[in-house]
Design an enzyme around this catalytic site. Structure first.
Site, PDB file in Angstrom:
ATOM      1  N   HIS A 123      -3.488  -5.004  -0.025  1.00 48.80           N
ATOM      2  CA  HIS A 123      -3.029  -5.550   1.255  1.00 48.80           C
ATOM      3  C   HIS A 123      -3.049  -7.084   1.209  1.00 48.80           C
ATOM      4  O   HIS A 123      -4.007  -7.717   1.669  1.00 48.80           O
ATOM      5  CB  HIS A 123      -3.919  -5.052   2.395  1.00 48.80           C
ATOM      6  CG  HIS A 123      -3.710  -3.620   2.749  1.00 48.80           C
ATOM      7  ND1 HIS A 123      -2.756  -3.208   3.657  1.00 48.80           N
ATOM      8  CD2 HIS A 123      -4.310  -2.489   2.294  1.00 48.80           C
ATOM      9  CE1 HIS A 123      -2.789  -1.885   3.760  1.00 48.80           C
ATOM     10  NE2 HIS A 123      -3.723  -1.430   2.938  1.00 48.80           N
TER      11      HIS A 123
ATOM     12  N   GLU B 290      -1.557  -9.158   3.003  1.00 49.35           N
ATOM     13  CA  GLU B 290      -1.488  -9.775   4.325  1.00 49.35           C
ATOM     14  C   GLU B 290      -2.845 -10.259   4.811  1.00 49.35           C
ATOM     15  O   GLU B 290      -2.926 -11.193   5.617  1.00 49.35           O
ATOM     16  CB  GLU B 290      -0.889  -8.798   5.348  1.00 49.35           C
ATOM     17  CG  GLU B 290      -1.710  -7.556   5.649  1.00 49.35           C
ATOM     18  CD  GLU B 290      -1.398  -6.367   4.765  1.00 49.35           C
ATOM     19  OE1 GLU B 290      -1.641  -5.224   5.203  1.00 49.35           O
ATOM     20  OE2 GLU B 290      -0.933  -6.577   3.626  1.00 49.35           O
TER      21      GLU B 290
ATOM     22  N   CYS C   5       0.830  -1.206   0.000  1.00 48.59           N
ATOM     23  CA  CYS C   5       0.000   0.000   0.000  1.00 48.59           C
ATOM     24  C   CYS C   5       0.868   1.261   0.000  1.00 48.59           C
ATOM     25  O   CYS C   5       1.478   1.583  -1.017  1.00 48.59           O
ATOM     26  CB  CYS C   5      -0.974  -0.038   1.177  1.00 48.59           C
ATOM     27  SG  CYS C   5      -2.356   1.118   0.996  1.00 48.59           S
TER      28      CYS C   5
END
Length: 536
Positions: free
Chosen positions: A507, A509, A381
């Site tokens: 993102h 993750e 990001c």
């Protein structure tokens, strides 16, 4: 018809209710039951989207674009089940909904009160999760601690809930602390007794006690708790401090948490399949060589601000049989000194997301160091935006290059506001949020890692790569390896002549799971291992 489990916490905050709820979800799923987990948060914010990471930790983004509590990340990682905006409820969102109904005249001129209107709205939210997910079992975690004034409407709502369904369709689990007094050498049960007494005064009798402790709880203590708290002896569950949150499901399985919960719900205790989970724990406890990963962030004082990033790194290390040696590096410290002083000995560098000017130049210096020293790098990001700014300043010779967020007066805004964001005033829930498709380009590292033509990733941002600079970017040795399907938005970039240099606007993750690490994180750790092998 769904069954319902409510998880409350007593004695102290941060007792681990979320991990208990997630672990129970994992155990139920391993027995073939479908599960959805709901979090009730007793704060007045409508959602955590505008809350400071220093106060609240990370904001977890769901597929449908809800900004939620970080516990939803635990729920998804443990159960490998996607949650939605329905799975996150705050006091603020409840009051907002009730007040909006009152303004529309939905209550026919009646006096609007906490009971029944607020508690009814809470119960309806729980039923909505059951209807939407069609889950066999809906687990609801009630935030806060029993005795907090903020939690009272939620506790009253779950007390009333047992009147909505059959008696055997509801189970109450109370997570509590048994403190060990070192001077007397005793584990004390009195705080738990008082916590259960408080619950009973509300009208809730817990069916199971999950007792957190750093010392083993003997049979005598379990009998004492059973007698004083009105809980069956088999339902007093020991929860010792664990070496990893991922080992908690196995220890709670051995204590009988899932079996006793199913017994309360009058459901079959099916055969449990945790073989894959046991392999994860085996790899976690038997790692290979350490990989030193620097996490260069601006909120590192609170580790929970980057919880999903850390867990994604851990998942990748488990898969690659490596030991995660995490270096928490403040971007502002790099600004004060130098990247070399803090990053010279690391094997990989991760620059995660964030907002605002503070620490950005430190992130940019860290990225420059990774690029010049051939250290495997992953930007997320804001990390991608900083990578683009670093390129512009140091390769494209645009020293004033910046983001229009960071410097609205920059003559070279290589990162600029998304067009659809230009007229937005409110901050909450207005970013580019949720899952969006990304088309990967052939002959790129990104395509090789994903092995897909189109991927779907979660987003949370307002700013994007400025396409005015695209050709210059491509001519300088970078590749744009992923874009929106229409080619308008740059989503994934990479550096060609580098062991591993990737940065994404999304993102990744949020999609990493134990046993199924995200390709970008797995690629980072693998590249670090290969570079170490070459240097040896």
């Amino acid at each position: 018809m769904s069954k319902f489990v409510f998880v409350t916490g007593g004695v102290v905050s941060s007792i681990g209710k979320g991990i208990v709820a997630a672990s129970l979800g994992r155990l139920l799923k391993s027995r073939g039951y479908s599960v959805s987990i709901l979090k009730l948060d007793p704060y007045l914010n409508v959602d955590p989207g505008t809350m400071s990471p220093f106060q609240h930790g990370e904001v977890f983004v769901t597929e449908d674009g809800a900004e939620t509590d970080l516990d939803l990340g635990h729920y998804e990682r443990f159960t490998d089940t996607a949650m939605t905006r329905l799975n996150s409820v705050t006091t603020g969102s409840i009051y907002q909904a009730v007040i909006n109904k009152e303004r529309r005249g939905s209550y026919n001129g009646g006096t609007v009160q906490v009971i029944p209107h607020i508690t009814r709205e809470i119960r309806e939210r729980i039923h909505r999760v059951a209807a939407n997910s069609n889950a066999d079992i809906v687990i609801t975690e009630i935030g806060g601690t029993v005795g907090d004034i903020e939690s009272l409407p939620f506790l009253e709502a779950i007390r009333e809930f047992k009147n909505d369904v059959n008696k055997n369709d509801v189970a109450y689990i109370h997570v509590t602390l048994l403190p060990y007094i070192k001077t007397s050498g005793e584990i004390k049960t009195k705080p738990t007794q008082h916590s259960v007494k408080e619950l009973r005064s509300i009208g809730i009798q817990p069916d199971l006690l999950v007792c957190r402790s750093d010392k083993e709880i003997n049979e005598g203590l379990k009998r004492k708790l059973s007698g004083f708290c009105g809980v069956n002896l088999n339902c007093v569950i020991e929860a010792l401090d664990a070496d990893s949150i991922y080992s908690v499901p196995l220890s709670l399985k051995n204590e009988g948490l899932c079996k006793q919960t199913l017994n309360c719900l009058e459901l079959e205790d099916k055969e449990c399949d945790l073989e894959n989970w046991e392999k994860i724990i085996h790899n976690l406890r038997n790692p290979g060589n350490p990989i030193k990963v620097a996490l260069v962030g601006k909120y590192i004082e609170l580790g929970d601000a980057y919880l999903s990033v850390v867990e994604a790194l851990r998942h990748a290390c488990i898969e690659q049989k490596a030991l995660l040696d995490l270096y928490w590096i403040s971007a502002e410290m790099i600004e004060e000194k130098s990247a070399e002083e803090y990053l010279n000995d690391v094997d990989a560098i991760v620059v995660p997301g964030g907002f605002g000017n503070r620490g950005v130049n430190g992130k940019i210096e860290a990225i420059k160091f990774a690029r010049e020293k051939n250290i495997p790098f992953l930007g997320l990001c804001l990390g991608m935006q900083c990578a683009v700014i670093e390129w512009a300043r140091n390769i494209a010779q645009l020293p004033d290059a910046s983001s229009s967020e960071l410097n609205p007066d920059s003559e070279n805004p290589v990162i600029h506001l998304l067009p659809e964001q230009e007229d937005i005033v409110d901050l909450g829930g207005t970013m580019r949020l949720g899952v969006y498709p990304c088309r990967l380009q052939k002959n790129t590292t990104g395509k090789e890692l994903y092995n897909e033509d189109v991927i779907y990733e979660r987003h949370r941002h307002r700013y994007e790569f400025n396409n005015y600079y695209k050709q210059s970017f491509l001519d300088s040795g970078y590749k744009i390896s992923g874009t929106s399907p229409d080619g308008r938005l740059v989503e994934l970039i990479e550096l060609v002549d580098h062991p591993y240099f990737l940065a994404c606007q999304y993102h990744p993750e949020f999609l990493s799971r134990p046993g199924k690490p995200h390709p970008l994180f797995k690629g980072l750790i693998k590249a670090s291992q290969e570079k170490l092998e070459q240097s040896n």
